[in-house]
Design a protein around this motif. Structure first.
Motif, mmCIF file in Angstrom:
data_model
loop_
_atom_site.group_PDB
_atom_site.id
_atom_site.type_symbol
_atom_site.label_atom_id
_atom_site.label_comp_id
_atom_site.label_asym_id
_atom_site.label_seq_id
_atom_site.Cartn_x
_atom_site.Cartn_y
_atom_site.Cartn_z
ATOM 1 N N PHE A 1 0.822 -1.207 0.000
ATOM 2 C CA PHE A 1 0.000 0.000 0.000
ATOM 3 C C PHE A 1 0.861 1.263 0.000
ATOM 4 O O PHE A 1 0.528 2.256 -0.654
ATOM 5 C CB PHE A 1 -0.942 -0.003 1.206
ATOM 6 C CG PHE A 1 -1.892 -1.170 1.229
ATOM 7 C CD1 PHE A 1 -2.748 -1.413 0.161
ATOM 8 C CD2 PHE A 1 -1.930 -2.029 2.309
ATOM 9 C CE1 PHE A 1 -3.619 -2.489 0.170
ATOM 10 C CE2 PHE A 1 -2.794 -3.110 2.342
ATOM 11 C CZ PHE A 1 -3.643 -3.342 1.264
ATOM 12 N N VAL A 2 1.957 1.211 0.741
ATOM 13 C CA VAL A 2 2.864 2.363 0.777
ATOM 14 C C VAL A 2 3.459 2.610 -0.609
ATOM 15 O O VAL A 2 3.511 3.752 -1.088
ATOM 16 C CB VAL A 2 3.972 2.152 1.823
ATOM 17 C CG1 VAL A 2 4.979 3.301 1.777
ATOM 18 C CG2 VAL A 2 3.371 2.021 3.225
ATOM 19 N N GLU A 3 3.884 1.532 -1.270
ATOM 20 C CA GLU A 3 4.441 1.680 -2.618
ATOM 21 C C GLU A 3 3.377 2.163 -3.604
ATOM 22 O O GLU A 3 3.664 2.970 -4.499
ATOM 23 C CB GLU A 3 5.027 0.345 -3.096
ATOM 24 C CG GLU A 3 6.271 -0.092 -2.351
ATOM 25 C CD GLU A 3 7.403 0.937 -2.473
ATOM 26 O OE1 GLU A 3 7.587 1.501 -3.578
ATOM 27 O OE2 GLU A 3 8.080 1.180 -1.461
ATOM 28 N N ALA A 4 2.148 1.697 -3.437
ATOM 29 C CA ALA A 4 1.058 2.161 -4.303
ATOM 30 C C ALA A 4 0.830 3.653 -4.114
ATOM 31 O O ALA A 4 0.619 4.392 -5.088
ATOM 32 C CB ALA A 4 -0.221 1.386 -3.999
ATOM 33 N N ALA A 5 0.898 4.103 -2.872
ATOM 34 C CA ALA A 5 0.740 5.533 -2.592
ATOM 35 C C ALA A 5 1.863 6.342 -3.232
ATOM 36 O O ALA A 5 1.634 7.428 -3.777
ATOM 37 C CB ALA A 5 0.707 5.767 -1.082
ATOM 38 N N LEU A 6 3.074 5.825 -3.198
ATOM 39 C CA LEU A 6 4.204 6.513 -3.829
ATOM 40 C C LEU A 6 4.022 6.590 -5.344
ATOM 41 O O LEU A 6 4.396 7.588 -5.980
ATOM 42 C CB LEU A 6 5.510 5.800 -3.478
ATOM 43 C CG LEU A 6 5.973 5.962 -2.020
ATOM 44 C CD1 LEU A 6 7.113 4.992 -1.708
ATOM 45 C CD2 LEU A 6 6.418 7.402 -1.755
#
Length: 426
Positions: free
Chosen positions: A238-243
């Motif tokens: 999810f963090v990578e998707a947000a980035l």
């Protein structure tokens, strides 16, 4: 002038007017019925003003003309008004007999747990012909604790639609990888072309991007853990998707003013050539494919755990029946609407693939581009993952959409800021 404006506002606030046998119906009034009137089945659905609505209305008219014992009275409402009316109906207990719903944790929490919807299991078990119309796994979308409370009507796919002329003019091919997509965004920007149409007002169109990105990166398991409460949105996927969402923002990929746009406004901008790409479900495919310059491609590869042929959507929506309504009559209506003939007509009218076993049986008058799309997506898709805002409980769904909106509007955001933001979704 003021009077005309008020009339327009009142017209927009009401569902679509319908006329049958010289009688008009709207969301607040019904035509008078004689004393020996047939059983009435109220049907609620979204107003779409496209092939979906037209196809459903044709089925309603066919049913009402086919017999005299039951009469369907349909009501169509704009999406925002429809969801509001369902909430009011749930709270009051005055539900429509048969109504369109989205499956997931929200459906389970709001309708199944509250006892507002009928358990359809015994009827379906007693009608093997009806059960046999569905592909394996399709009926599980409306199943909770082993019981069936809703049945899917269509199987939808979130697809990236693109303007073939704008791509050709800029020497671009449909992106296969995320790197391809970012390069296309940069090339289009340099040529003065808006890369992506998206709407921020309703938030879920932005969530479509986040959902695809996180699934392509981490597969389905991180989200399923979050749904079960065994994980949260600080998972690396999810963090990578947000980035990646931030990468789009930093490259000015989105249509200017998108945050105040509805999805219909963003769609109109795309169809008018105001943007080169648009991520949207194929419930609108018939509208898009009328334009010879519109093509489609699957969401790009991010080199992660997600399957490239898994589509966002699936059997995410369909029909439910109110427990305290005319259940038997509503079941007869449902049986008719989901009969092979009516399903085929619906698919031909609006390009939404059905969950029926023989999905490729279409009417001969299906337009060529529509048939091409249906054949492609029905053979390309090997799996689905459900709508994030429906799979989550209502509270977390709202927090997630709020977080995505903040994510694309903050001038600067570090990884630590993103982890903190996503950690608040509990």
């Amino acid at each position: 002038m003021t009077g005309y404006v008020l009339l327009i506002i009142l017209a927009l606030a009401l569902p679509v007017w319908l006329m049958r046998d010289g009688q008009f119906l709207n969301g607040n009034h019904r035509s008078a019925e004689p004393s020996a009137a047939p059983v009435t089945v109220t049907l609620w659905a979204q107003q779409s003003n496209d092939g979906r609505q037209a196809g459903l209305l044709r089925s309603v008219e066919e049913f009402n003309h086919s017999q005299t014992g039951i009469r369907i009275v349909p009501y169509f409402y704009r999406e925002d008004l429809y969801k509001s009316k369902l909430k009011v109906a749930l709270a009051s207990g005055k539900m429509p007999d048969l109504f369109y719903v989205w499956f997931g944790r929200s459906f389970e929490h709001n309708m199944v747990a509250s006892g507002r919807v009928a358990d359809l299991t015994d009827w379906i078990d007693g009608h093997p012909d009806f059960r046999g119309r569905f592909e394996p796994g399709a009926l599980e979308r409306g199943m909770y604790d082993g019981r069936i409370y809703g049945v899917p009507h269509s199987v939808y796919h979130m697809t990236i639609w693109y303007n073939k002329k704008l791509f050709l003019d800029n020497g671009l091919a449909p992106p296969v990888t995320w790197e391809d997509l970012i390069e296309a965004v940069k090339t289009l920007k340099e040529s003065g072309v808006v890369p992506i149409a998206v709407a921020g007002k309703e938030r879920w169109p932005l969530l479509n991007w986040f959902a695809y990105l996180s699934n392509r990166i981490g597969g389905s398991e991180p989200f399923e853990r979050a749904v079960r409460g065994e994980g949260d949105f600080t998972d690396p996927s999810f963090v990578e998707a947000a980035l990646k969402m931030r990468e789009l923002v930093e490259n000015e990929a989105f249509l200017p003013g998108f945050s105040g746009m509805t999805w219909l406004e963003a769609e109109e901008a795309f169809l008018d050539g105001g943007a080169a790409m648009y991520l949207q479900g194929d419930w609108s495919a018939e509208k898009y494919l009328k334009h010879e310059n519109i093509g489609f491609f699957r969401f790009p590869d991010l080199g992660g755990e997600g399957e490239l042929t898994h589509y966002y959507g699936g059997y995410g929506a369909g029909w439910a029946i109110a427990r305290n309504g005319n259940v038997d009559a509503a079941l007869q209506v449902l049986d008719f609407l989901l009969s092979p003939t009516e399903w085929a007509r619906f698919v031909a009218a609006n390009t939404a693939p059905s969950p029926a076993v023989n999905r490729l049986v279409l009417l001969s008058d299906t337009p060529g581009p529509v048939l091409e799309y249906l054949r492609y997506v029905q053979t390309d898709a090997t799996g689905y993952f459900g709508y994030y805002d429906q799979e989550l409980d209502p509270g977390r769904a709202q927090l997630l959409m709020d977080a995505i909106l903040k994510l694309v509007h903050e001038p600067e955001m570090t990884r630590e800021d993103i982890v903190e933001l996503l950690g608040e979704i509990r």
